[in-house]
Write a protein that holds these residues in place. Structure first.
Motif, PDB file in Angstrom:
ATOM      1  N   LYS A 240      49.680  47.648  49.748  1.00  0.00           N
ATOM      2  CA  LYS A 240      48.122  47.229  49.774  1.00  0.00           C
ATOM      3  C   LYS A 240      47.180  47.678  48.497  1.00  0.00           C
ATOM      4  O   LYS A 240      46.772  47.010  47.983  1.00  0.00           O
ATOM      5  CB  LYS A 240      47.697  47.213  51.162  1.00  0.00           C
ATOM      6  CG  LYS A 240      48.342  46.097  52.163  1.00  0.00           C
ATOM      7  CD  LYS A 240      48.200  45.736  53.340  1.00  0.00           C
ATOM      8  CE  LYS A 240      49.198  45.531  54.200  1.00  0.00           C
ATOM      9  NZ  LYS A 240      48.606  45.626  55.755  1.00  0.00           N
ATOM     10  N   ILE A 243      48.236  47.230  44.819  1.00  0.00           N
ATOM     11  CA  ILE A 243      48.009  45.319  44.712  1.00  0.00           C
ATOM     12  C   ILE A 243      46.725  45.495  44.762  1.00  0.00           C
ATOM     13  O   ILE A 243      46.437  44.470  44.088  1.00  0.00           O
ATOM     14  CB  ILE A 243      48.336  44.444  45.875  1.00  0.00           C
ATOM     15  CG1 ILE A 243      50.024  44.868  45.837  1.00  0.00           C
ATOM     16  CG2 ILE A 243      48.401  43.527  45.675  1.00  0.00           C
ATOM     17  CD1 ILE A 243      50.640  43.677  47.244  1.00  0.00           C
ATOM     18  N   SER A 244      46.212  45.877  45.427  1.00  0.00           N
ATOM     19  CA  SER A 244      44.263  46.268  45.101  1.00  0.00           C
ATOM     20  C   SER A 244      43.960  46.435  44.574  1.00  0.00           C
ATOM     21  O   SER A 244      42.908  46.106  43.110  1.00  0.00           O
ATOM     22  CB  SER A 244      43.737  46.963  46.484  1.00  0.00           C
ATOM     23  OG  SER A 244      42.143  46.559  46.356  1.00  0.00           O
ATOM     24  N   ASN A 245      44.332  47.964  44.267  1.00  0.00           N
ATOM     25  CA  ASN A 245      44.381  48.510  42.260  1.00  0.00           C
ATOM     26  C   ASN A 245      44.789  47.701  40.860  1.00  0.00           C
ATOM     27  O   ASN A 245      43.679  47.532  40.312  1.00  0.00           O
ATOM     28  CB  ASN A 245      44.578  49.832  42.372  1.00  0.00           C
ATOM     29  CG  ASN A 245      43.927  50.741  43.646  1.00  0.00           C
ATOM     30  OD1 ASN A 245      43.014  50.384  43.891  1.00  0.00           O
ATOM     31  ND2 ASN A 245      44.775  52.180  44.259  1.00  0.00           N
ATOM     32  N   SER A 247      44.752  44.523  40.958  1.00  0.00           N
ATOM     33  CA  SER A 247      44.677  43.586  40.976  1.00  0.00           C
ATOM     34  C   SER A 247      43.288  44.032  40.052  1.00  0.00           C
ATOM     35  O   SER A 247      42.625  42.759  39.373  1.00  0.00           O
ATOM     36  CB  SER A 247      44.219  42.636  42.378  1.00  0.00           C
ATOM     37  OG  SER A 247      45.157  42.665  42.788  1.00  0.00           O
ATOM     38  N   HIS A 248      42.539  44.646  40.494  1.00  0.00           N
ATOM     39  CA  HIS A 248      40.861  45.765  40.042  1.00  0.00           C
ATOM     40  C   HIS A 248      41.222  45.600  39.019  1.00  0.00           C
ATOM     41  O   HIS A 248      40.536  45.483  37.937  1.00  0.00           O
ATOM     42  CB  HIS A 248      40.411  45.970  40.960  1.00  0.00           C
ATOM     43  CG  HIS A 248      39.203  46.617  40.593  1.00  0.00           C
ATOM     44  ND1 HIS A 248      39.263  48.062  39.881  1.00  0.00           N
ATOM     45  CD2 HIS A 248      37.906  47.259  40.574  1.00  0.00           C
ATOM     46  CE1 HIS A 248      37.793  48.156  39.140  1.00  0.00           C
ATOM     47  NE2 HIS A 248      37.301  47.425  39.748  1.00  0.00           N
ATOM     48  N   ILE A 250      43.007  44.847  36.722  1.00  0.00           N
ATOM     49  CA  ILE A 250      43.207  43.132  35.457  1.00  0.00           C
ATOM     50  C   ILE A 250      42.404  42.824  35.222  1.00  0.00           C
ATOM     51  O   ILE A 250      41.545  42.259  34.742  1.00  0.00           O
ATOM     52  CB  ILE A 250      44.616  43.268  36.182  1.00  0.00           C
ATOM     53  CG1 ILE A 250      46.196  43.158  35.539  1.00  0.00           C
ATOM     54  CG2 ILE A 250      44.922  41.292  34.929  1.00  0.00           C
ATOM     55  CD1 ILE A 250      47.217  43.566  36.499  1.00  0.00           C
ATOM     56  N   GLN A 251      42.323  42.601  36.770  1.00  0.00           N
ATOM     57  CA  GLN A 251      40.638  41.563  36.796  1.00  0.00           C
ATOM     58  C   GLN A 251      39.605  41.643  36.278  1.00  0.00           C
ATOM     59  O   GLN A 251      38.605  41.120  35.330  1.00  0.00           O
ATOM     60  CB  GLN A 251      40.021  41.214  38.216  1.00  0.00           C
ATOM     61  CG  GLN A 251      39.038  40.232  38.084  1.00  0.00           C
ATOM     62  CD  GLN A 251      39.511  38.952  38.370  1.00  0.00           C
ATOM     63  OE1 GLN A 251      41.168  38.174  38.342  1.00  0.00           O
ATOM     64  NE2 GLN A 251      38.620  37.909  37.455  1.00  0.00           N
TER      65      GLN A 251
END
Length: 459
Positions: A240, A243-245, A247-248, A250-251
């Motif tokens: 998790k 995925i959070s890292n 996502s951050h 890339i975002q």
């Protein structure tokens, strides 16, 4: 579908029944082959002794004598040469006896009915209450010839024992079944709990409780299961976090690119600002490119693809060339570099190991203090190459040291707010070193410095 509990009971009871039948077959065979001849000989001696006593005492009343014998545990059949029959003791269940047999005994032969009793029956001959299952001997009393047929009265001799053995057998079977039911519950319950715990794990619930106090294989299995659940929970937490890292990571650059792209649409901005915005957009694109390349490399390493191209190369020379490439960064930050890089050759993937040295050197620069220092050394210990990157940077605390090789893990932002990275570099380093059969360790003191030590087999 039958439960394991029912299956265990059915199988155990089935084993008990099969064992009982098999044991009976073996005991019956043993009786037929060993005990029956001995039983025949013993009863033949008794019958001959009875006949001899009657012959030696002509004055005794033969019928009273035989009646007395029957009362102490024998079934007796007496027939004279005229065919007159006498029965003493308990009745025979089957009184069929060939006349030729009677004539044979009257003529002086011995009839071994116990020995020759048919073996086809599934019940041992010892318990067959039939006239043909007797010992027949000739008997002479007062000059008159008789044929005496005798067998032990099993019912009289063992009636109470039959009842006792019957109760013992019934109680043993009943008690065995009860014990099997309870023992099955004792054995199956932990497995049932493990099954339930497995279902919880499959649904993502790692909060499972099992009995680990048992000192047997099931206790060890429960303990191993709990340890596995805890590790799976850690893996899930890190997944998790991963995925959070990602996502951050890339975002964040995408958001910056979008923001500065929107600013570029404003025609009133100056040429200087426009160039600055384009430069930021290019930096973010490079950041995304680096991230994707590292993710692709990690994916290849995770799949254990045959990406290692081993060949001999000079490690000292390779690191010297790398140092020259970063000399301007160190000069810019006032970092003093010292190194001991003798020319030592090893067999490995030159490109992948260059990525290892590159990551360790850039980290030593990024996390170092202004006007700090870096010491790089390589040495040969037996058949191992030991490479060390030591800096005087911000250092790591115990929590950081434990997770420094985890993917996307970055040290406390408050201490590194001027430094950006993907958090994948050291994870890649550790994976490459491991694929080469080596190991990497870290020694660090917070606010003092860090030393990364890589050990690789030379051949």
């Amino acid at each position: 579908m039958r439960t394991l509990y029912i299956k265990f009971i059915v199988i155990t009871v089935g084993i008990m029944i099969f064992s009982g039948i098999f044991a009976f077959i073996i005991s019956n065979t043993y009786y037929q082959q060993k005990l029956k001849p001995l039983n025949d000989q013993k009863n033949t001696r008794i019958a001959l002794n009875i006949a001899e006593f009657a012959n030696d005492h002509p004055t005794i009343n033969l019928e009273e004598y035989l009646e007395n014998l029957s009362s102490i545990g024998y079934q007796i059949y007496l027939v004279d040469n005229r065919g007159k029959e006498f029965y003493f003791g308990a009745r025979f269940r089957e009184i069929k006896l060939y006349n030729s047999t009677k004539e044979q005994v009257l003529n002086g032969d011995i009839f071994h009915g116990i020995l020759n009793f048919p073996q086809e029956t599934f019940v041992t001959g010892f318990f067959a209450n039939e006239l043909k299952n007797t010992i027949g001997v000739p008997l002479t009393h007062n000059g008159k010839k008789y044929a005496l047929f005798l067998r032990p009265d099993i019912k009289l001799l063992f009636n109470e024992m039959h009842i006792l053995f019957g109760w013992l057998l019934a109680l043993s079977i009943l008690l065995s079944i009860v014990l099997v039911i309870f023992s099955a519950k004792y054995l199956v319950t932990p497995i049932t709990k493990l099954t339930s715990a497995t279902k919880l794990l499959s649904n993502g619930d790692f909060n499972v409780n099992l009995d680990i106090t048992r000192h047997d294989e099931l206790g060890e299995l429960s303990l191993s299961f709990l340890q596995m659940a805890r590790k799976l929970e850690q893996v899930d937490d890190r997944r998790k976090e991963f995925i959070s890292n990602i996502s951050h990571d890339i975002q964040s650059p995408l958001s910056n690119i979008k923001a500065y792209t929107d600013l570029l649409e404003n025609e009133s901005i100056s040429r200087e600002d426009r160039g600055h915005y384009v430069s930021i957009i290019n930096d973010e694109i490079r950041r995304l490119s680096t991230l994707t390349k590292q993710l692709l490399l990690l994916a290849s390493l995770d799949r254990n693809e045959d990406i290692i191209k081993r060949k001999p190369f000079n490690v000292g020379k390779q690191i010297k060339e790398l140092v020259r490439n970063y000399q301007w960064q160190m000069d810019e930050r006032g970092i003093m570099l010292g190194y001991s890089l003798p020319e030592i050759e090893i067999v490995g993937d030159m490109s992948l190991l260059n990525a290892v040295w590159d990551n360790l050197l850039t980290n030593s620069i990024k996390y170092n203090k202004p006007n700090g220092s870096i010491e790089i050394s390589i040495e040969k210990r037996d058949n191992w190459l030991v490479v060390s990157f030591e800096d005087t940077g911000i250092g790591l605390n115990e929590k950081d040291i434990e997770r420094i090789f985890d993917r996307f893990y970055r040290v406390d932002i408050a201490r590194t707010r001027t430094v950006e990275g993907t958090g994948l570099g050291l994870s890649i380093v550790a994976t490459i070193v491991k694929m080469h059969g080596g190991k990497i360790s870290v020694e660090s003191t917070e606010n003092v410095g860090t030393n990364f030590i890589v050990e690789l087999p030379i051949n």
